[in-house]
Design a protein around this motif. Structure first.
Motif, PDB file in Angstrom:
ATOM      1  N   ARG A  96      32.183  64.172  52.664  1.00  0.00           N
ATOM      2  CA  ARG A  96      32.443  64.557  51.273  1.00  0.00           C
ATOM      3  C   ARG A  96      33.830  64.094  50.840  1.00  0.00           C
ATOM      4  NH1 ARG A  96      29.348  63.897  48.673  1.00  0.00           N
ATOM      5  NH2 ARG A  96      30.229  65.113  46.959  1.00  0.00           N
ATOM      6  N   PHE A  97      34.820  64.256  51.712  1.00  0.00           N
ATOM      7  CA  PHE A  97      36.193  63.854  51.371  1.00  0.00           C
ATOM      8  C   PHE A  97      36.263  62.351  51.099  1.00  0.00           C
ATOM      9  CE2 PHE A  97      40.141  61.941  53.005  1.00  0.00           C
ATOM     10  CZ  PHE A  97      41.039  62.450  52.077  1.00  0.00           C
ATOM     11  N   LEU A  98      35.703  61.552  52.005  1.00  0.00           N
ATOM     12  CA  LEU A  98      35.751  60.102  51.838  1.00  0.00           C
ATOM     13  C   LEU A  98      34.962  59.657  50.613  1.00  0.00           C
ATOM     14  CD1 LEU A  98      35.376  58.948  55.560  1.00  0.00           C
ATOM     15  CD2 LEU A  98      37.448  58.865  54.154  1.00  0.00           C
ATOM     16  N   ASN A 105      34.792  57.282  45.288  1.00  0.00           N
ATOM     17  CA  ASN A 105      34.352  57.341  43.899  1.00  0.00           C
ATOM     18  C   ASN A 105      35.529  57.173  42.940  1.00  0.00           C
ATOM     19  OD1 ASN A 105      31.532  57.597  43.948  1.00  0.00           O
ATOM     20  ND2 ASN A 105      31.611  59.803  44.279  1.00  0.00           N
ATOM     21  N   LEU A 106      36.654  57.809  43.252  1.00  0.00           N
ATOM     22  CA  LEU A 106      37.838  57.687  42.402  1.00  0.00           C
ATOM     23  C   LEU A 106      38.358  56.253  42.399  1.00  0.00           C
ATOM     24  CD1 LEU A 106      39.739  60.969  43.376  1.00  0.00           C
ATOM     25  CD2 LEU A 106      38.625  60.460  41.186  1.00  0.00           C
ATOM     26  N   ALA A 107      38.391  55.635  43.575  1.00  0.00           N
ATOM     27  CA  ALA A 107      38.924  54.272  43.688  1.00  0.00           C
ATOM     28  C   ALA A 107      38.002  53.242  43.055  1.00  0.00           C
ATOM     29  CB  ALA A 107      39.164  53.932  45.157  1.00  0.00           C
ATOM     30  N   PHE A 108      36.694  53.378  43.262  1.00  0.00           N
ATOM     31  CA  PHE A 108      35.733  52.378  42.804  1.00  0.00           C
ATOM     32  C   PHE A 108      35.188  52.653  41.403  1.00  0.00           C
ATOM     33  CE2 PHE A 108      34.608  51.981  47.570  1.00  0.00           C
ATOM     34  CZ  PHE A 108      35.681  51.120  47.774  1.00  0.00           C
ATOM     35  N   GLY A 109      35.483  53.836  40.850  1.00  0.00           N
ATOM     36  CA  GLY A 109      34.972  54.167  39.531  1.00  0.00           C
ATOM     37  C   GLY A 109      33.482  54.428  39.518  1.00  0.00           C
ATOM     38  N   LEU A 110      32.956  54.944  40.618  1.00  0.00           N
ATOM     39  CA  LEU A 110      31.525  55.227  40.731  1.00  0.00           C
ATOM     40  C   LEU A 110      31.285  56.730  40.818  1.00  0.00           C
ATOM     41  CD1 LEU A 110      30.560  52.454  43.326  1.00  0.00           C
ATOM     42  CD2 LEU A 110      30.402  52.330  40.825  1.00  0.00           C
ATOM     43  N   HIS A 111      30.013  57.107  40.859  1.00  0.00           N
ATOM     44  CA  HIS A 111      29.650  58.526  40.939  1.00  0.00           C
ATOM     45  C   HIS A 111      28.539  58.702  41.974  1.00  0.00           C
ATOM     46  CE1 HIS A 111      32.059  59.310  37.342  1.00  0.00           C
ATOM     47  NE2 HIS A 111      31.496  58.233  36.815  1.00  0.00           N
ATOM     48  N   VAL A 150      40.333  50.336  53.588  1.00  0.00           N
ATOM     49  CA  VAL A 150      39.474  49.579  52.674  1.00  0.00           C
ATOM     50  C   VAL A 150      39.795  49.952  51.226  1.00  0.00           C
ATOM     51  CG1 VAL A 150      37.088  49.248  51.883  1.00  0.00           C
ATOM     52  CG2 VAL A 150      37.603  49.275  54.330  1.00  0.00           C
ATOM     53  N   VAL A 151      39.937  51.246  50.979  1.00  0.00           N
ATOM     54  CA  VAL A 151      40.257  51.720  49.630  1.00  0.00           C
ATOM     55  C   VAL A 151      41.612  51.175  49.181  1.00  0.00           C
ATOM     56  CG1 VAL A 151      40.813  53.759  48.257  1.00  0.00           C
ATOM     57  CG2 VAL A 151      38.824  53.786  49.786  1.00  0.00           C
ATOM     58  N   ALA A 152      42.600  51.232  50.070  1.00  0.00           N
ATOM     59  CA  ALA A 152      43.935  50.732  49.734  1.00  0.00           C
ATOM     60  C   ALA A 152      43.901  49.234  49.444  1.00  0.00           C
ATOM     61  CB  ALA A 152      44.909  51.031  50.873  1.00  0.00           C
ATOM     62  N   ARG A 153      43.168  48.475  50.270  1.00  0.00           N
ATOM     63  CA  ARG A 153      43.059  47.027  50.047  1.00  0.00           C
ATOM     64  C   ARG A 153      42.410  46.729  48.694  1.00  0.00           C
ATOM     65  NH1 ARG A 153      39.530  45.623  53.830  1.00  0.00           N
ATOM     66  NH2 ARG A 153      41.084  45.441  55.472  1.00  0.00           N
ATOM     67  N   PHE A 154      41.376  47.497  48.371  1.00  0.00           N
ATOM     68  CA  PHE A 154      40.687  47.296  47.092  1.00  0.00           C
ATOM     69  C   PHE A 154      41.631  47.555  45.922  1.00  0.00           C
ATOM     70  CE2 PHE A 154      38.525  49.168  43.458  1.00  0.00           C
ATOM     71  CZ  PHE A 154      37.583  48.193  43.154  1.00  0.00           C
ATOM     72  N   LEU A 155      42.394  48.646  45.969  1.00  0.00           N
ATOM     73  CA  LEU A 155      43.290  48.987  44.868  1.00  0.00           C
ATOM     74  C   LEU A 155      44.396  47.953  44.713  1.00  0.00           C
ATOM     75  CD1 LEU A 155      43.553  52.853  45.402  1.00  0.00           C
ATOM     76  CD2 LEU A 155      42.247  51.638  43.649  1.00  0.00           C
ATOM     77  N   LEU A 156      44.958  47.475  45.819  1.00  0.00           N
ATOM     78  CA  LEU A 156      46.000  46.449  45.759  1.00  0.00           C
ATOM     79  C   LEU A 156      45.446  45.139  45.210  1.00  0.00           C
ATOM     80  CD1 LEU A 156      47.837  47.125  49.141  1.00  0.00           C
ATOM     81  CD2 LEU A 156      48.678  47.630  46.839  1.00  0.00           C
ATOM     82  N   HIS A 157      44.203  44.842  45.572  1.00  0.00           N
ATOM     83  CA  HIS A 157      43.547  43.633  45.052  1.00  0.00           C
ATOM     84  C   HIS A 157      43.312  43.759  43.545  1.00  0.00           C
ATOM     85  CE1 HIS A 157      40.738  40.171  45.056  1.00  0.00           C
ATOM     86  NE2 HIS A 157      40.034  40.900  44.202  1.00  0.00           N
ATOM     87  N   ARG A 158      42.854  44.915  43.119  1.00  0.00           N
ATOM     88  CA  ARG A 158      42.503  45.112  41.711  1.00  0.00           C
ATOM     89  C   ARG A 158      43.718  45.001  40.790  1.00  0.00           C
ATOM     90  NH1 ARG A 158      39.643  50.616  39.903  1.00  0.00           N
ATOM     91  NH2 ARG A 158      41.744  51.407  40.276  1.00  0.00           N
TER      92      ARG A 158
END
Length: 250
Positions: free
Chosen positions: A127-129, A134-140, A218-226
């Protein structure tokens, strides 16, 4: 089917697959130490045997490579450990066949995974991950960490999945690639009951901690890329999806 020591559950998993819908079944064995390969061949599956253990992600890379070589339009990834209800495959692939989705996830959390035997610590960490992703990717989505997924051929040809990790975090890197390619709205999910029992494969607490930390990276890499601070080759689509009504150029 990415397989490793699945001899005790493979036949039950195979029996639940809707064979009137599934044209071809490929099992990739990652150097099992039991009778997985013998049973798979007896069932008539196409069997690919790795010469050395490549890990869960490495196994999936071979699965998708072979599925694309076989000209599959929709590719279903199913763990052969009988943990996921394979009878739901028909509902899983329907939105892809209707061209409404490119990635479908079989979610344990649209039901009650605790009733199916999921350990409480695994429930909480999942649930935590999921909330964080969801917050990082903008999904639900209700879950990102499932072993039952379906992909369109277009999606697998779009994202550079071969650049991903050979470990369990492969799945999370793949979803990050889908979102980075602008295909987040093409992700859907259905409820899938799961079973936890002794013979079913399960990642222990220690490996789960490593997996959780890898997911955070993975989340951190995605945010830095974005935001353009650190562009990642993993998150560059191999080709851009053509929007409805748009003419593709060459």
């Amino acid at each position: 089917m990415p397989a490793y020591n699945a001899a005790e559950t493979l036949e039950r998993t195979y029996a639940d697959i809707p064979h009137d819908l599934v044209d071809h079944i490929i099992l990739v064995d990652d150097v099992s130490r039991d009778e997985t390969v013998t049973i798979a061949r007896r069932l008539g599956l196409e069997v690919v045997v790795h010469r050395q253990n490549l890990g869960y992600g490495g196994n999936q890379k071979t699965c998708y490579d072979r599925a694309l070589e076989e000209d599959g339009d929709v590719v279903v990834m199913l763990h052969p450990d009988y943990q996921y209800d394979a009878t739901r495959i028909s509902d899983l692939v329907a939105p892809i066949l209707a061209d409404e989705r490119d990635l479908m996830l079989g979610s344990r959390f649209l039901g009650d995974p605790l009733a199916g035997g999921m350990p409480r610590w695994k429930y909480v960490s999942n649930r935590f991950l999921t909330i964080l992703e969801n917050l990082a990717f903008g999904l639900h989505l209700s879950e990102y960490h499932t072993g039952l997924r379906a992909y369109s051929r277009h999606l697998l040809e779009t994202i550079p999945y071969r650049l991903n990790s050979n470990d369990f975090v492969f799945d999370q890197e793949l979803i990050a690639q889908v979102v980075a390619a602008g295909m987040g709205p093409r992700i859907g999910e259905i409820a899938v009951p799961t079973r936890y029992f002794e013979e079913a494969s399960s990642v222990g607490f220690r490996r789960s901690v490593v997996y959780g930390l890898s997911t955070l990276r993975v989340v951190a890499r995605f945010l830095l890329h974005r935001i353009g601070v650190r562009p990642s080759p993993k998150l560059r689509a191999r080709r851009r999806r053509v929007k409805p009504g748009e003419v593709s150029g060459s």
